[in-house]
Enzyme design. Structure first.
Site, mmCIF file in Angstrom:
data_model
loop_
_atom_site.group_PDB
_atom_site.id
_atom_site.type_symbol
_atom_site.label_atom_id
_atom_site.label_comp_id
_atom_site.label_asym_id
_atom_site.label_seq_id
_atom_site.Cartn_x
_atom_site.Cartn_y
_atom_site.Cartn_z
ATOM 1 C CG ASP A 1 -1.848 1.096 1.331
ATOM 2 O OD1 ASP A 1 -2.701 1.176 0.430
ATOM 3 O OD2 ASP A 1 -1.752 1.910 2.260
ATOM 4 C CD GLU B 1 -2.712 2.405 -3.044
ATOM 5 O OE1 GLU B 1 -1.932 2.489 -2.084
ATOM 6 O OE2 GLU B 1 -3.826 2.950 -3.079
#
Lengths: 411, 233, 557
Positions: free
Chosen positions: C208, C250
């Site tokens: 993330d 991401e």
């Protein structure tokens, strides 16, 4: 890659004692000691030709020795040839389960022994059969040798009318006897067959597996097919259901493979084909036609859950024809089979009922075929079956479209 | 005289009112019982529907080939059918409890008897239900088998098997309900025998044809039987 | 015991179809109103029938849940609402048994402020090892070049901590302090977490917010070279001990800025293609292929073992960070008539409402998703056309319970409705009465069955996952036409972005003599000749053609 190791402990022990072998042969049909003795002594002379200085292992059903009360090694055993018993069912062609189990046992022993070739002799046990099947695998780099039989025009009808044309149209290989009980198998194919990607082996016919894996398959001319055993041929409906079930399950298993295949290719074939004489048998088919007509009366609503309306209409028309004009068009027959494959996949009803309900339509095909070819020469019969195969291939887009886009709203 | 009339009227009015007053609590109790049972039935029905959906009851039935259920109730799925049945049973029980609220020995006895009866009733209904499903499944199998054997009375045979199972389960159900006693047994024995006889006749008549056909083939034409001309495998 | 990954092919992620799931939103097995692992386990049959091959689970770790689980307070356990570690393992094995891979989140840019590391750091002495796990400063004027991401809630990237008596650095919410990667102990801890999950048999990790791992003065603190050093370390540790695993990055950045995250095939295996997604929506609304073609032309080549991750919608807003000012205005006007539909720099709506529930538009966009070069990611519920609820705060409107049936709570849970973690969608158009799995399952032409068929088709042709893409340039700009080539297959895709029927002439000279076969219905089209190939497409229509050698050519061989 995970390979499921289900080899029985006793067999493993025996195999460990043997150490290594180049050739492993399974003889599931040798159900008695006498038979086993005679087969072994007839096969023994072939071994040095096939594998100079090689070691061979023969597997026989453990019931063969038990029947004579003796156990321990058979007198025939020596350095170059070992025998050991293995729990094995008598192999029935067309019976997915017994064939699969027998094969799996054979291949597992072969794998443990590091064999260069495994041969399953499910129906024929002659020295020629062993030699002819094994040679292409040992010498020409083929992964699977399958016998190719000559046949009388009214023989092995399920194969001629369904199995051969369907497997040919689906998988693109002109393999005439994909359910043969005699097979020669390379270690490469054995490894693939024994693989268990999700903890459970994919079962199914080894021939389909070989073709879909892109392995080399060849056919070996073996004269006329041995007659099926009584238990195999007893009940048309049961045999048909058994064959169709295996065939349809394979179609589901290998959907990713056959959807990409177009047309079909001939396979390399060894040996000289045998050809029969022209038989001028007049076919007595009125019982079959009657059965079909009865089916048309009584099984209509069962068929309607599987067949598309247009095919149903064609069958109803056929049922009204007099015997001399009784002809089931190839296109209709192919549609029937394709519709049944799809119905089987979608589980529209109990699969056993579905498959058995196809018997009258199959008999109609047999009747129509018999009436048509009764005066044909063997060559003309081949041509006729070739036309049928072409119909299966031409209509494959119909199967593909309905497979990819399942919908009950059909023509 | 007027006094007597007045008294008599008074007395009878009091009796009516007393009677009515005695009735009212029972009536209220009945209504309450029915209402409560309706609510309970709803809740129970909901829970049952959830759990049946949870175990994929419909799909399982279909996969067993028992799609016959939808033929019994074409508007609802098997799940709905079961749920409705259970709900109505609960409402019925509620109504019975309500009736028990009337303080009359007769109704009470009736209610007690009905309650004693209830498990039997439930078993009977379950029997009938499964009998019907099994009958349809077997009938289809027999129909297919008979047609494949080319028996002329295939449909009759399958119908016979279907009714045989239904009659058998009905007899069992009635037995459970204790209705009819020996007469039912006797009647069913006769009916059962009749159906078996009919089936035997159907098979017999059918096979008569088969036998004569094969004899014809063997004796008159001196040929092998037609089926042997073809090898399917 | 260390378990191996479930995939056979090391490049499995190239052929995967990923399904993004909130454990809490999928199915509730213990009736507490919150979805859980036993519930997910029960629904594996559904996922298998849908045809997806990889399940991406949003964070399911213990957390104060102030950012939907992206604020993690313990990386090595399961949030008690979602079940136990045993439940997770059971689920993982069952998914593997069905041939499905499982990807979990590795949120390592920041932790929750409740994490023991942060609690230790704020009380530890400045300069100590504990304190150094996070980024501290005496002033809030450092790293001023870094933008604020959650513009709606945060005013600064620094927040004063009264206990530590210092400012701490956070790129997201103020309760999510950023970890300090200049401290080698942090990376060591992160690798421990990674090994913990990989040892269990997890097949993929989604990293993330990776552009923000490292901070340097005088930069915008995004995509810094030192960030790549961290990533290479993580990847090396993965490759060293594990086979057949995958890292998905991401990085909400321009393709040219994302490109370095693939490294030389030695950083991430997969990275989201963020700018493509808004442009698909824009092209559809504009009825012009240009936005899509432009962004794909500006997408650099990536290493052989890497792949783009494609999506239409996900658990966040439809982000508009990667479009210019004018395009953003257009997107707001086109897709968020109600200001409540907007959040941060994006639009918080699901696919079906964005398409105003027009099935042809939904199908068209999905056809692009499944045929573009990359691995498609399907957001749970989009396969049945679920709606959203803009009255719920933050991005919770697109995280409502999965709609299984028309029963109470949409069949998601048997708890009382007020116990659900979120109300179910119940409006007349998208509500669970109208949109649910049960009703669509049996209907052959439902959105669910459409999706199943299309996913099966995509998986049948490996060229979609592995082949190259080549745009055609027909005169009619309302038509998007492209070829996918590779793996011995050639597929021609043609899509009509307009709401009316459109004609098109395609230059297919190079494929003269081939026969296009429409893939959905296996319909043979006329053989390609020397003239431009003419086609007509219905409103929002699309074609997938397999270019086959004509029968005559095969016979000639």
């Amino acid at each position: 890659m995970a390979v499921l190791d289900t080899i029985a402990p006793e067999a493993k022990e025996r195999a460990d004692r043997v150490g290594e072998a180049d050739l492993v042969v399974a003889l599931p049909s040798c159900q008695s000691r006498e038979l086993l003795d005679s087969v072994v002594s007839s096969l023994r002379p072939v071994l040095p030709d096939l594998l100079p200085n090689g070691k061979a292992v023969f597997l026989y059903p453990d019931t063969a020795v038990a029947s004579t009360g003796g156990n321990g090694d058979l007198p025939a055993a020596d350095e170059s040839l070992q025998l050991f018993p293995y729990a094995m069912l008598p192999v029935e062609r067309y019976n997915e389960q017994s064939l699969d189990q027998g094969l799996r046992s054979l291949l597992q022993v072969g794998r443990t022994l590091g064999a260069k070739i495994c041969v399953m002799m499910g129906s024929e046990t002659s020295p020629d059969s062993l030699r002819n099947l094994a040679e292409p695998v040992l010498n020409d780099g083929f992964d699977l040798g399958v016998p190719l039989y000559a046949r009388h025009k009214f023989d092995s009808l399920i194969n001629s009318g369904i199995v051969y044309p369907l497997t040919r149209a689906l998988y693109g290989a002109r393999l005439h006897y994909s359910m043969a009980a005699d097979l020669a198998i390379s270690p490469r194919l054995a490894e693939k067959y024994l693989q268990a990607p999700h903890g459970q082996p994919d079962s199914g016919w080894i021939t389909t597996k070989a073709v879909c894996a892109g392995l080399q398959v060849c056919q070996v001319n073996r004269g006329f097919a041995p007659a099926p055993s009584v238990s195999e041929s007893a009940d048309v409906s049961a045999s048909l259901a058994q064959v169709l079930s295996a065939l349809f399950l394979d179609a589901e298993r290998y959907a990713g493979c056959w959807q990409k295949v177009r047309g079909s290719q001939a396979l390399r074939t060894f040996g000289r084909p045998a050809r029969g004489e022209t038989e001028n048998a007049s076919a007595d088919v009125h019982v079959m036609i009657e059965t079909f007509q009865r089916g048309c009366k009584d099984l209509l609503d069962i068929w309607a859950t599987a067949l598309s309306p247009a095919t149903m209409l064609n069958l109803k028309k056929l049922a009204r024809l007099p015997a001399d004009q009784f002809r089931l068009a190839d296109g209709v027959w192919v549609h029937v089979l394709y519709d049944f494959i799809l119905a089987h996949r979608q589980r529209v009803m109990s699969r056993e009922h579905l498959l058995r309900a196809m018997t009258p339509i199959y008999l109609a095909w047999v009747a129509s075929y018999a009436l048509e070819v009764q005066t044909f020469s063997p060559l003309a019969v081949e041509d006729r079956l070739e036309t049928l195969c072409a119909a299966f291939e031409d209509l494959k887009p119909y199967l593909l479209s309905r497979w990819r886009w399942p919908d009950r709203f059909n023509p | 005289m007027w006094n007597q009339v007045h008294q008599a009227l008074n007395e009878s009015t009091t009796r009516v009112i007393t009677g009515f007053a005695k009735l009212v609590p029972g009536l209220v109790a009945l209504i309450v019982a029915v209402l409560v049972s309706v609510v309970v039935a709803r809740v129970f029905g909901f829970l049952l529907r959830r759990s049946l959906r949870g175990i994929k009851f419909d799909a399982k039935l279909a996969s067993w080939g028992l799609s016959g259920l939808s033929e019994i109730s074409p508007t609802g799925s098997p799940t709905l059918l079961v749920v409705r049945f259970v709900s109505w049973c609960i409402i019925l029980v509620g109504a019975l409890i309500g009736i028990a609220a009337f303080d009359a020995t007769l109704t009470q006895q009736m209610v007690i008897r009905l309650f004693e009866y209830f498990p039997n009733f439930l078993v009977a209904v379950v029997l009938l239900f499964f009998g019907n499903v099994i009958a349809r499944f077997l009938a289809r199998g027999v129909l297919i088998g008979a047609v494949n054997m080319n028996l002329p009375y295939a449909r009759l045979l399958s119908l016979g098997v279907k009714w045989l199972v239904i009659v058998l389960t009905s007899a069992m159900a009635l037995e459970h309900l204790g209705i009819g006693g020996r007469i039912v047994d006797l009647a069913f024995a006769i009916l059962f025998g009749g159906i078996v006889l009919a089936l035997a006749l159907a098979v017999g008549l059918g096979s008569k044809d088969l036998v004569s056909r094969s004899l014809e083939n063997q004796t008159i034409h001196g040929k092998e039987r037609s089926e042997e001309q073809f090898r399917h495998l | 015991m260390k378990k191996s990954g479930s995939a056979r092919d090391p490049l499995w992620y190239k052929d995967a179809v990923i399904y993004e799931i909130h454990v809490k939103a999928f199915f509730d097995a213990n009736n507490d109103g919150i979805g859980d692992f036993p519930g997910l386990l029960q629904k594996l049959d559904y996922l298998e029938a849908l045809g997806v091959t990889c399940l991406w689970l949003l964070p399911f770790f213990p957390s104060p849940l102030r950012d939907d689980g992206y604020d993690i307070s313990d990386y090595l356990s399961i949030h008690p609402s979602y079940g136990t570690m045993e439940d997770f393992k059971t689920f993982l094995n069952a998914a593997h048994g069905r041939g499905m891979q499982v990807m979990v989140e590795l949120v390592v840019n920041h932790t929750s402020d409740q994490h023991p590391w942060f609690q230790a750091a704020r009380t530890a002495a400045p300069g100590s090892k504990e304190r150094d796990f996070y980024v501290w400063s005496d002033t809030d004027r450092k790293y001023e070049g870094a933008r604020i991401i959650f513009t709606d809630t945060e005013k600064s990237n620094w927040t004063w901590d009264p206990i530590a008596k210092a400012y701490y650095w956070h790129r997201f919410f103020s309760h999510q302090p950023d970890l300090n990667y200049d401290n080698p102990a942090v990376l060591e801890e992160v690798l421990k977490i990674m090994r913990y999950w990989l040892d269990m048999g997890v097949d993929g990790l989604r990293l993330d917010a990776i552009p923000y791992l490292v901070e340097r003065e005088g930069t915008n603190c995004e995509n810094l070279p030192d960030t790549h050093v961290v990533l290479k370390n993580i990847r090396a540790a993965m490759d060293e001990n594990y086979e057949g695993r995958m890292i998905l990055a991401e990085a909400n950045q321009w393709p040219s800025d994302v490109r370095p995250y693939f490294g030389d095939g030695d950083e991430c295996h997969l990275a989201f293609h963020f700018p493509l997604m808004p442009r698909m929506f824009m092209a559809l609304r504009l009825e012009d292929r240009q936005p899509i073609v432009d962004i794909m032309r500006h997408t650099p080549e990536i290493p052989e073992n890497c792949q783009w991750g494609l999506f239409l919608r996900n658990h966040d807003e439809l982000t508009l960070e990667m479009v210019n000012e004018e395009e953003r205005d257009y997107m707001y006007l086109a897709y968020s008539s109600d200001p409540r539909m907007r959040i941060n720099v994006g639009i918080r709506r699901r696919l079906a409402p964005l398409m105003e529930n027009n099935s042809r538009r939904i199908e068209l966009l999905n056809s692009l998703l499944l045929s573009f070069p990359g691995t498609p990611i399907i957001y749970y519920g989009d396969e049945i056309g679920m709606g959203d609820n803009i009255h719920l705060g933050d991005r919770n409107g697109v995280r409502t319970p999965m709609q299984w049936s028309g029963d109470r709570n949409a069949g998601f849970s048997r708890a009382a409705p007020e116990m659900l973690y979120s109300p179910v969608i119940s409006d007349p158009v998208y509500g669970y009465g109208a949109v649910n799995v049960e009703s669509q399952d049996g209907e052959a032409s439902s959105p669910l069955n459409w999706m199943r068929n299309m996913v099966a088709l995509r998986k049948l042709f490996r060229v979609f996952g592995r082949g190259v893409m080549e745009f055609l340039d027909p005169g009619n700009r309302k038509i998007l036409a492209y070829l996918r080539r590779g793996e011995g297959e050639t597929v021609l895709c043609v899509a009509n972005l307009s709401r009316f029927a459109q004609p098109v002439e395609l230059n297919l000279q190079a494929y003269q003599g081939m026969r296009p076969v429409e893939m959905l219905g296996y319909v043979e089209f006329p053989v390609i000749g020397s003239q431009p190939y003419s086609l007509s497409l219905g409103p929002y229509g699309f074609f997938w053609f397999e270019l086959q050698k004509a029968r005559e050519q095969i016979e000639a061989q």
